[in-house]
Design a protein around this motif. Structure first.
Motif, PDB file in Angstrom:
ATOM      1  N   TYR A  47      -2.079   3.330   5.898  1.00 45.70           N
ATOM      2  CA  TYR A  47      -1.185   4.465   5.719  1.00 45.70           C
ATOM      3  C   TYR A  47      -1.629   5.736   4.924  1.00 45.70           C
ATOM      4  O   TYR A  47      -1.121   6.840   4.886  1.00 45.70           O
ATOM      5  CB  TYR A  47       0.232   3.983   4.974  1.00 45.70           C
ATOM      6  N   THR A  48      -2.763   5.283   4.413  1.00 42.01           N
ATOM      7  CA  THR A  48      -3.354   6.480   3.479  1.00 42.01           C
ATOM      8  C   THR A  48      -3.860   7.570   4.531  1.00 42.01           C
ATOM      9  O   THR A  48      -3.761   8.814   4.339  1.00 42.01           O
ATOM     10  CB  THR A  48      -4.695   5.910   2.605  1.00 42.01           C
ATOM     11  N   ARG A  84      -0.644   8.992   6.830  1.00 44.28           N
ATOM     12  CA  ARG A  84       0.169   9.779   6.099  1.00 44.28           C
ATOM     13  C   ARG A  84      -0.438  11.169   6.078  1.00 44.28           C
ATOM     14  O   ARG A  84       0.001  12.171   6.687  1.00 44.28           O
ATOM     15  CB  ARG A  84       0.344   9.549   4.877  1.00 44.28           C
ATOM     16  N   MET A 143       5.062   4.748  -0.461  1.00 42.85           N
ATOM     17  CA  MET A 143       5.441   6.017  -1.061  1.00 42.85           C
ATOM     18  C   MET A 143       6.326   6.862  -0.047  1.00 42.85           C
ATOM     19  O   MET A 143       7.345   7.492  -0.312  1.00 42.85           O
ATOM     20  CB  MET A 143       3.931   7.058  -0.710  1.00 42.85           C
ATOM     21  N   ASP A 146       5.189   0.298  -6.067  1.00 42.05           N
ATOM     22  CA  ASP A 146       4.098  -0.621  -5.535  1.00 42.05           C
ATOM     23  C   ASP A 146       4.333  -2.019  -5.647  1.00 42.05           C
ATOM     24  O   ASP A 146       5.113  -2.873  -6.447  1.00 42.05           O
ATOM     25  CB  ASP A 146       2.642  -0.415  -6.318  1.00 42.05           C
ATOM     26  N   GLY A 173       0.868  -1.047  -0.164  1.00 40.23           N
ATOM     27  CA  GLY A 173       0.016   0.187   0.094  1.00 40.23           C
ATOM     28  C   GLY A 173       0.756   1.160  -0.162  1.00 40.23           C
ATOM     29  O   GLY A 173       1.786   1.260  -0.359  1.00 40.23           O
ATOM     30  N   THR A 174       0.463   2.127   0.607  1.00 38.45           N
ATOM     31  CA  THR A 174       1.041   3.730   0.627  1.00 38.45           C
ATOM     32  C   THR A 174       1.961   3.615   1.363  1.00 38.45           C
ATOM     33  O   THR A 174       2.868   4.562   1.389  1.00 38.45           O
ATOM     34  CB  THR A 174      -0.262   4.679   0.603  1.00 38.45           C
TER      35      THR A 174
END
Length: 222
Positions: free
Chosen positions: A184-185, A188, A65, A146, A61-62
């Motif tokens: 984490y979306t 963050r 990033m 990803d 997942g994120t």
């Protein structure tokens, strides 16, 4: 009003709707093929000869990033394996083998090397053979990197029945090492909207908290 998943762009209602669609497809296909599904808490499995096997897929997942922006990519290789191993362990399965999928926005072979080192270390820790995978360079589709993984599990060591807890059940809590690779979306938005990655939070830099490797729980059923 503070951040919610909805404000961060993730509809939990729609997410569960997607899960429902997937369940319908799975059960329709099982009926069509005449295959009996065994439902677990985190997995589905089938009997193959004398063995009960499961396949489980999940991605980082994120969290990727943050790993991408800092160059600390080994952790997402580790996480994509261990996250799957932890899930199948909840139903008593032991990992046998794994494959990976890495999608990247450019031709950065060093970045892929770091991810694969993390995957290798996690697979070795879990005792699962890495059989291969797919690396896709897609600058028109991907912004960064990803990573996901599929784990084959079998040979239940303990029989785990997927059911809701009830009066009289004993719940054993296992301490988490951090966020692992979940949420984490939203995390963050909440944290990086207030702090920089190098800001000190609870005695350490925030980036170190956010890039903590997912704890390996597979050994708890040994």
């Amino acid at each position: 009003m503070g951040w919610t998943y909805e404000k961060a762009g993730v509809s939990l209602t729609r997410h569960w709707e997607m899960h429902s669609i997937a369940r319908e497809v799975i059960h329709e296909l099982a009926n069509e093929l005449g295959i009996k599904l065994i439902e677990g808490g985190f997995t589905r499995s089938i009997n193959l000869g004398n063995y009960e096997i499961t396949l489980h897929t999940d991605g980082v997942g994120t969290k990727s990033m943050i790993a991408w922006s800092t160059g600390r990519l080994e952790v997402i290789g580790w996480d994509c394996v261990v996250g799957n191993v932890n899930d199948i362990a909840c139903d008593g399965f032991v990992p046998i083998a794994a494959t990976d999928y890495i999608a990247i926005s450019n031709n950065d072979a060093d970045a892929v090397d770091k991810v694969l080192k993390g995957i290798r270390d996690a697979a070795a820790r879990a005792g699962a053979m890495l059989l291969g995978g797919e690396t896709a360079i897609m600058p028109d589709l991907v912004n960064g990197i990803d990573v996901s993984c599929t784990v084959l599990g079998g040979v239940r060591r303990v029989r785990v029945v997927g059911k809701a807890g009830g009066v009289g059940d004993v719940a054993i809590g296992v301490e988490s090492s951090g966020l692992h690779m979940n949420g984490y979306t939203l995390a963050r938005k909440v944290l990086l909207g207030k702090y920089g990655l190098n800001a000190e939070v609870c005695g350490d830099e925030l980036v170190n908290w956010l890039l903590k490797p997912t704890a390996y729980y597979g050994g708890l059923i040994d």
